[in-house]
Design a protein around this motif. Structure first.
Motif, PDB file in Angstrom:
ATOM      1  N   VAL A 111       0.888  -1.135  -0.003  1.00  8.13           N
ATOM      2  CA  VAL A 111       0.080   0.036   0.119  1.00  8.13           C
ATOM      3  C   VAL A 111       0.862   1.216   0.013  1.00  8.13           C
ATOM      4  O   VAL A 111       0.585   2.173  -0.619  1.00  8.13           O
ATOM      5  CB  VAL A 111      -1.088  -0.097   1.206  1.00  8.13           C
ATOM      6  CG1 VAL A 111      -1.823   1.352   1.262  1.00  8.13           C
ATOM      7  CG2 VAL A 111      -2.073  -1.297   1.077  1.00  8.13           C
ATOM      8  N   ALA A 112       2.024   1.227   0.928  1.00 11.90           N
ATOM      9  CA  ALA A 112       2.774   2.451   1.018  1.00 11.90           C
ATOM     10  C   ALA A 112       3.554   2.790  -0.570  1.00 11.90           C
ATOM     11  O   ALA A 112       3.794   3.877  -0.838  1.00 11.90           O
ATOM     12  CB  ALA A 112       4.167   2.181   2.037  1.00 11.90           C
ATOM     13  N   ALA A 113       4.041   1.751  -1.063  1.00 12.69           N
ATOM     14  CA  ALA A 113       4.465   1.766  -2.374  1.00 12.69           C
ATOM     15  C   ALA A 113       3.591   2.258  -3.376  1.00 12.69           C
ATOM     16  O   ALA A 113       4.125   3.083  -4.381  1.00 12.69           O
ATOM     17  CB  ALA A 113       4.914   0.231  -2.885  1.00 12.69           C
ATOM     18  N   ALA A 114       2.319   1.729  -3.446  1.00 11.33           N
ATOM     19  CA  ALA A 114       1.258   2.363  -4.199  1.00 11.33           C
ATOM     20  C   ALA A 114       1.113   3.869  -3.878  1.00 11.33           C
ATOM     21  O   ALA A 114       1.024   4.716  -5.013  1.00 11.33           O
ATOM     22  CB  ALA A 114       0.157   1.576  -4.294  1.00 11.33           C
ATOM     23  N   LEU A 115       0.987   4.322  -2.747  1.00 11.63           N
ATOM     24  CA  LEU A 115       0.954   5.705  -2.550  1.00 11.63           C
ATOM     25  C   LEU A 115       1.996   6.541  -2.735  1.00 11.63           C
ATOM     26  O   LEU A 115       2.038   7.660  -3.267  1.00 11.63           O
ATOM     27  CB  LEU A 115       0.419   5.838  -0.915  1.00 11.63           C
ATOM     28  CG  LEU A 115      -0.894   5.345  -0.520  1.00 11.63           C
ATOM     29  CD1 LEU A 115      -0.796   5.392   0.788  1.00 11.63           C
ATOM     30  CD2 LEU A 115      -1.913   6.197  -1.079  1.00 11.63           C
ATOM     31  N   VAL A 116       3.393   5.884  -2.532  1.00 16.58           N
ATOM     32  CA  VAL A 116       4.401   6.851  -2.974  1.00 16.58           C
ATOM     33  C   VAL A 116       4.629   7.131  -4.507  1.00 16.58           C
ATOM     34  O   VAL A 116       4.744   8.231  -5.025  1.00 16.58           O
ATOM     35  CB  VAL A 116       5.649   5.878  -2.503  1.00 16.58           C
ATOM     36  CG1 VAL A 116       6.968   6.699  -3.275  1.00 16.58           C
ATOM     37  CG2 VAL A 116       5.777   6.103  -0.908  1.00 16.58           C
ATOM     38  N   CYS A 117       4.168   5.953  -5.309  1.00 18.26           N
ATOM     39  CA  CYS A 117       4.186   6.147  -6.641  1.00 18.26           C
ATOM     40  C   CYS A 117       3.262   7.174  -7.132  1.00 18.26           C
ATOM     41  O   CYS A 117       3.097   8.004  -8.154  1.00 18.26           O
ATOM     42  CB  CYS A 117       4.069   4.993  -7.494  1.00 18.26           C
ATOM     43  SG  CYS A 117       5.254   3.577  -7.211  1.00 18.26           S
ATOM     44  N   ALA A 118       1.759   7.005  -6.360  1.00 19.85           N
ATOM     45  CA  ALA A 118       0.695   7.857  -6.789  1.00 19.85           C
ATOM     46  C   ALA A 118       1.134   9.410  -6.470  1.00 19.85           C
ATOM     47  O   ALA A 118       0.780  10.394  -7.264  1.00 19.85           O
ATOM     48  CB  ALA A 118      -0.549   7.699  -6.264  1.00 19.85           C
ATOM     49  N   SER A 119       1.869   9.363  -5.280  1.00 20.14           N
ATOM     50  CA  SER A 119       2.159  10.820  -5.136  1.00 20.14           C
ATOM     51  C   SER A 119       3.637  11.582  -5.832  1.00 20.14           C
ATOM     52  O   SER A 119       3.287  12.649  -6.378  1.00 20.14           O
ATOM     53  CB  SER A 119       3.094  10.837  -3.668  1.00 20.14           C
ATOM     54  OG  SER A 119       3.606  12.042  -3.200  1.00 20.14           O
ATOM     55  N   ALA A 120       4.229  10.540  -6.407  1.00 17.94           N
ATOM     56  CA  ALA A 120       5.023  10.990  -7.312  1.00 17.94           C
ATOM     57  C   ALA A 120       4.514  11.197  -8.711  1.00 17.94           C
ATOM     58  O   ALA A 120       4.904  12.409  -9.399  1.00 17.94           O
ATOM     59  CB  ALA A 120       6.288   9.860  -7.566  1.00 17.94           C
ATOM     60  N   ALA A 121       3.614  10.617  -8.982  1.00 20.41           N
ATOM     61  CA  ALA A 121       2.921  10.952 -10.393  1.00 20.41           C
ATOM     62  C   ALA A 121       2.122  12.465 -10.201  1.00 20.41           C
ATOM     63  O   ALA A 121       2.099  13.180 -11.161  1.00 20.41           O
ATOM     64  CB  ALA A 121       2.019  10.024 -10.599  1.00 20.41           C
TER      65      ALA A 121
END
Length: 823
Positions: A111-121
């Motif tokens: 979940v954290a990896a998905a949120l970090v990638c979404a934040s970067a996007a």
């Protein structure tokens, strides 16, 4: 959308590095049916989807909203990242800490990896949106300012047909903008829409079309805001050619040379082959016949004309085999890596090419390091890299189709192939069939959003052409590599490649001619949802035997009804037809019977394929007279389709336009038609009602209404039938001609049913039948409700090509009979 050229089909291909599931592909023995994997590695898929969805949504938002979303995602991700670390849990499956299992930490990490990638996007998208929505270019665009721009071309030009003429679409990076004597340095993406003229244009000339990426150009135009929220600072409307400043970069000059020399080498091939081969090898469709391109689309083979993962997989696979044969062993993938940037440079960095490149590099890295990678992880990594690098891809249909096709091959194809093998199909047939079906099914929801059609013959067509794809691609690529240095050997190489390409083109033409090769479907998001629902119902039916029996009975009943309708309904074309309004989309094309196998054609529609199909169906083999009412592309863009395999005699044009229509029919005798002029062609008599030949000439930069009002207006008389053909004349001319309109049987509604009409002109015709040639779901609101209401009020029976397809009118004794292609 300029990159939508990639969205017309899906790619039945195997991604570089294989599917990761074993079996009888390259490297498999094909003797037993492999089992599909019990579970997929989704660790990179979920972050990739989060990144893609976030960028797609935030492209339509303000930079402030994007920054806020990015901060929120990061704020939620940080505690999820910190908690497992504090408890000593690593983010690797199967690794446990002394304090507990790894399951909770792994899910927290996912979940954290998905949120970090979404934040970067979100951060990246917000930054890109801020860069294009601020600065002098956006401000000037908001005011509709006229400016001078110095820019660098960033993508190949695309030519689009519009009702006003051909339009060249070019993406550039503006570097200097000059307004009212003041020059400002900028660095923002701009979309150029270039025409030679307004109104009477039929071409933008070669200057824009021959530009290559990295070429520096100067031009003057009017800025406007983009109609959609996308990563563009402005749209600039340009008339006339650009001024070039300097040469393209050395790599781009080399790439242009390769493409040009491949076209030159392919000149020894027949027309279909020389148009398709450069498209299959380097994505160059400049010489492709538009009718053949339409046949490829109908047959579900358009992906072969777009450079994609198939090309890279075939070329890199061949290089790997060659390197290993030469004894390079584990170093072979590193050698093959060198071919990837060359491939991208020559093919141009379109979305599918970029996706294929990233996937190929990941697969080559896996081979070089000896570490196995699952296909879905590679696909997720490709999506992450590409969307973070270019958030605009998140709304690219071509990119979506490429990703869906690859996902279908990874998820659906292995299981389907295993089932086909268990049912006794040979391994090569099972593999090709599973790949083709998986790619088509995965792409279908997005494809139907674009086309409003569902292809029923696409899987079969892909299966039949599959053996020819690799030879055509490899021999064509080898010819492209040899052609810049030695043209004669390249011509020898393209000859066997042309045989493979000829087979593919023949399959495309044959499939497109099959009745119901495609069926109409609702387009847009509603069509995609409806198709997904239909697919879910089909899966449910296939899983239960009683449901299969009911469905089989229903299908049999529908089939019997369709066959009965075709047997009992009037055939096409109806015997003794006199006039046919061809369904050519948003445009006009009318065929008038002039004897066995002969017809006079009035206008040709916007594209060659539609009018060619109509005339073929009518059995028209010769066109003694071609009449082009006025020089708008929706009336003259299909001239090549009329000429395809048919001799054409004289071309008649409006006396007020100076003959620009004739440039659409090079090599044919063209002459203006004056009022009162009459012709007889077999049983057909034609007379010109207008416009007056002594009227003012249409200037080169006339507006659309002026050009429309210069349309030829014709009265056609056949035994037992008369018709008034009105071009696109609008209110002013209709009012002036109303007292001179004769009574006729058929009234061709002017300007596709526009609301610019004079009621007296319509009423004077006293027609019993009104025919409106109009495109389905067009952007102009044609036909207007007021126009349809007037036709009803006058007692005319109204027919429309968007509803009825081709419309034929004939006389049967004392009755006027109308037969339509669709009910």
């Amino acid at each position: 959308m300029p990159n939508s050229a990639n969205a017309s089909g899906c790619e039945p291909l195997r991604t570089a590095g294989g599917s990761g599931h074993g079996g009888a592909g390259p490297g498999g023995d094909g003797r037993r049916s492999p089992r599909p994997p019990s579970r997929y590695d989704l660790r990179l898929v979920v972050p990739a989807l989060a990144c893609w969805l976030t960028a797609g949504v935030l492209l339509g938002a303000s930079p402030l909203v994007a920054s806020t979303v990015a901060a929120l995602f990061l704020a939620v991700a940080l505690p999820l990242l910190a908690a497992p670390l504090l408890h000593g849990v690593r983010f690797l499956p199967g690794v446990r800490s002394a304090r507990g299992g790894a399951r909770g930490g792994t899910w927290a990490a996912a979940v954290a990896a998905a949120l970090v990638c979404a934040s970067a996007a979100a951060f990246g998208t917000g930054a890109r949106v801020a860069s294009v929505e601020s600065g002098p270019v956006r401000e000037l665009a908001g005011n509709g300012a006229r400016v001078r721009i110095e820019a660098v071309v960033t993508a190949d030009p695309l030519v689009r047909s519009t009702p006003r003429g051909d339009l060249t679409v070019v993406r550039v990076r503006a570097e200097t903008v000059r307004h009212r004597g003041r020059a400002q340095a900028v660095r923002v993406p701009v979309l150029v829409l270039a025409t030679a003229h307004s109104g009477s244009a039929i071409s933008t000339g070669p200057e824009w079309r021959e530009l290559v990426p990295s070429r520096r150009v100067r031009f003057e135009g009017r800025l406007a805001l983009p109609q959609r929220r996308e990563l563009l600072a402005a749209v600039v409307f340009v008339r006339g050619p650009p001024r070039t400043a300097g040469e393209p970069s050395a790599p781009q000059r080399a790439a242009a040379t390769v493409r040009a020399r491949l076209r030159e080498a392919a000149e020894v091939l027949p027309a279909d082959q020389r148009g398709v081969l450069p498209g299959m090898v380097v994505g160059d469709t400049s010489g492709l016949d538009p009718g053949l391109a339409e046949d490829f689309r109908t047959a579900g083979l358009s992906h072969l004309l777009v450079v994609s993962g198939a090309n890279l997989a075939i070329i890199v696979g061949a290089l790997l085999g060659l390197c290993r044969w030469c004894g390079l062993g584990r170093r072979a993938p590193l050698v093959a890596v060198l071919a990837v940037p060359v491939f991208v440079l020559v093919a141009r960095p379109e979305p599918s090419v970029l996706r294929a490149t990233v996937m190929g590099l990941i697969g080559l890295l896996a081979l070089a390091t000896g570490r196995e990678r699952h296909g879905l992880s590679a696909l997720g990594a490709a999506v992450l890299v590409l969307v973070l690098a270019d958030p605009g891809l998140a709304r690219s249909y071509g990119f979506a189709l490429s990703v869906l096709a690859t996902g279908g091959l990874l998820v659906l194809a292995p299981g389907w192939r295993a089932r086909l093998l268990r049912r006794g199909l040979p391994a090569p047939v099972a593999e090709v069939l599973a790949l083709a079906a998986a790619a088509q099914v995965a792409c279908a929801p997005v494809a139907v959003m674009l086309s409003g059609e569902v292809g029923l013959a696409a899987v079969a067509a892909n299966l039949v052409v599959a053996p020819a794809v690799a030879p055509a691609t490899l021999l064509g690529a080898l010819a492209a590599a040899v052609a810049p240095f030695a043209l004669r050997p390249a011509q020898l190489l393209v000859w066997p490649a042309g045989l493979a390409v000829g087979w593919i083109a023949a399959v495309a033409r044959t499939t497109a001619a099959i009745p119901y090769a495609t069926i109409p479907w609702r387009d847009g998001a509603a069509g995609a949802v409806l198709l997904l629902g239909a697919g879910a119902v089909a899966v449910a039916i296939l899983r239960y035997r009683p449901a299969r029996r009911i469905a089989a009975a229903a299908v049999a009943g529908v089939l019997v009804a369709v066959l009965a309708q075709r047997a009992l309904a009037p055939g096409w074309p109806p015997r003794g037809w006199s006039l046919v309004a061809c369904d050519v989309g948003q445009g006009d094309a009318v065929a008038l019977a002039a004897g066995p196998g002969r017809a006079v054609v009035v206008d040709t529609g916007p594209e060659p394929a539609a009018v060619d199909r109509c005339l073929d169906d009518l059995g028209v083999h010769a066109v003694p007279l071609l009449i082009l009412t006025h020089p708008h592309a929706d009336h003259i863009g299909g001239v090549a389709g009329v000429r395809r395999g048919r001799p054409v005699g004289v071309v008649m044009t409006s006396p007020l336009t100076g003959g620009p229509e004739a440039r659409a029919a090079p090599g044919l005798a063209a002459r203006p038609a004056g009022p009162g002029q009459r012709w007889s062609v077999g049983p057909l008599e034609l007379s010109v009602l207008g416009p007056a030949s002594t009227g003012p000439r249409v200037p080169a930069r006339a507006d659309g209404t002026t050009v429309n009002n210069a349309s030829l207006i014709l009265v056609a008389r056949l035994p037992g039938l008369s018709a008034l053909l009105t071009g696109d004349v609008e209110t002013e001319v209709q009012r002036s001609l109303a007292p001179h309109v004769p009574a006729v049987d058929v009234f061709k509604v002017p300007h596709h049913g526009s609301n610019r009409f004079h009621p007296g002109f319509f009423a004077a015709s006293r027609a019993a039948i009104a025919v409106t040639s109009v495109g389905r779901a067009n952007d102009y609101g044609h036909p207007a409700p007021a126009t349809l209401a007037l036709l009803r009020g006058l007692g005319m029976r109204s027919y429309r090509t968007d509803h009825h397809g081709d419309i034929a009118v004939l006389r049967d004794g004392a009755r006027l009979v109308v037969v339509t292609r669709r009910p």
